[in-house]
Design an enzyme around this catalytic site. Structure first.
Site, PDB file in Angstrom:
ATOM      1  N   PHE A   5     -49.771  11.828  17.943  1.00 31.83           N
ATOM      2  CA  PHE A   5     -48.917  12.651  18.787  1.00 31.83           C
ATOM      3  C   PHE A   5     -49.206  14.138  18.608  1.00 31.83           C
ATOM      4  O   PHE A   5     -49.209  14.651  17.487  1.00 31.83           O
ATOM      5  CB  PHE A   5     -47.439  12.417  18.443  1.00 31.83           C
ATOM      6  CG  PHE A   5     -46.858  11.177  19.045  1.00 31.83           C
ATOM      7  CD1 PHE A   5     -46.148  11.216  20.236  1.00 31.83           C
ATOM      8  CD2 PHE A   5     -47.009   9.954  18.410  1.00 31.83           C
ATOM      9  CE1 PHE A   5     -45.601  10.078  20.786  1.00 31.83           C
ATOM     10  CE2 PHE A   5     -46.467   8.800  18.958  1.00 31.83           C
ATOM     11  CZ  PHE A   5     -45.762   8.863  20.146  1.00 31.83           C
ATOM     12  N   ASP A   6     -49.412  14.813  19.727  1.00 30.89           N
ATOM     13  CA  ASP A   6     -49.371  16.271  19.755  1.00 30.89           C
ATOM     14  C   ASP A   6     -47.922  16.685  19.488  1.00 30.89           C
ATOM     15  O   ASP A   6     -47.000  15.867  19.598  1.00 30.89           O
ATOM     16  CB  ASP A   6     -49.844  16.728  21.131  1.00 30.89           C
ATOM     17  CG  ASP A   6     -49.745  18.217  21.327  1.00 30.89           C
ATOM     18  OD1 ASP A   6     -50.166  18.961  20.438  1.00 30.89           O
ATOM     19  OD2 ASP A   6     -49.234  18.640  22.384  1.00 30.89           O
ATOM     20  N   LEU A   7     -47.705  17.953  19.166  1.00 31.92           N
ATOM     21  CA  LEU A   7     -46.349  18.438  18.885  1.00 31.92           C
ATOM     22  C   LEU A   7     -45.780  19.244  20.053  1.00 31.92           C
ATOM     23  O   LEU A   7     -44.903  18.774  20.771  1.00 31.92           O
ATOM     24  CB  LEU A   7     -46.353  19.284  17.609  1.00 31.92           C
ATOM     25  CG  LEU A   7     -45.013  19.882  17.179  1.00 31.92           C
ATOM     26  CD1 LEU A   7     -43.968  18.805  16.929  1.00 31.92           C
ATOM     27  CD2 LEU A   7     -45.194  20.766  15.939  1.00 31.92           C
TER      28      LEU A   7
END
Length: 212
Positions: A5-7
């Site tokens: 996951f990107d933030l």
């Protein structure tokens, strides 16, 4: 299934905090602050790349002067300006219960990223959190994803990268990881498709389907 996951723009909306810190940085340099629509372009790419573009310079001294001013503000004030996207917490819980292994993979320095997911009550969903270093190491998403794969001894074929910008898609493809774009962040549908996204998700609840 292993989900990276990107933030910013994927798990949380960081607009308030990032805008405030960017405005502080431009003010400290005596420069006019770009418009909000222009500032949005800084959400996703490594911050030193964004400042190089904003300032139209390759002068590393000037770029890092801006970066350091930004981080000075962000570390104390900007870091609190994040909000979890509606439905995200419930979806992460569903993924966890379905047996997916979740990893944070963000270009944001890990010292900030780890604090943000703790503040927002998300840290418990992730097996491990990965980010860049303050000197720019692993700020390139391709290098970061390669580091996650190697550190966790994962096969790329069993992994998916979830993000809202082209950098997430490009980095995934470089590592033979499946690129999945999300449309609630800061990248457009066309940006994500042109970068090679194999799937686009309209809202956080759609993420639950990736666990299969």
């Amino acid at each position: 299934m292993n989900l990276f996951f990107d933030l910013d723009g994927t798990l949380v909306d960081p607009r308030e905090g990032i805008f405030a810190s960017l405005q502080f940085a431009f003010s400290s340099l005596g420069r006019e602050t770009p418009t909000n629509s222009q500032l949005e372009e800084a959400i996703g790419p490594p911050i030193h790349v964004s400042f190089a573009n904003f300032l139209n310079t390759q002068d590393q001294r000037l770029i890092w002067q801006a970066v350091n001013a930004y981080r000075e503000h962000f570390a104390e004030v900007g870091i609190t300006g994040n909000s979890v996207y509606e439905g995200m917490t419930d979806t992460l819980e569903r993924l966890r219960l379905a047996g997916a292994s979740l990893f944070l993979a963000t270009s944001k320095p890990i010292v900030f990223a780890s604090k943000i997911i703790r503040q927002q009550g998300l840290s418990g969903y992730f097996k491990t959190a990965y980010g860049s270093e303050l000197d720019g190491t692993r700020s390139d998403k391709g290098e970061l994803i390669a580091h996650v794969l190697a550190s966790e001894s994962l096969s790329a074929g069993g992994c998916q990268m979830i993000g809202d910008r082209k950098h997430d898609m490009i980095g995934a493809i470089k590592n033979s990881v499946r690129p999945v774009g999300v449309l609630w962040g800061f990248g457009s549908r066309s940006e994500l498709m042109e970068a090679g996204a194999e799937q686009l998700l309209e809202y956080p609840a759609c993420l639950a389907g990736l666990a299969g």
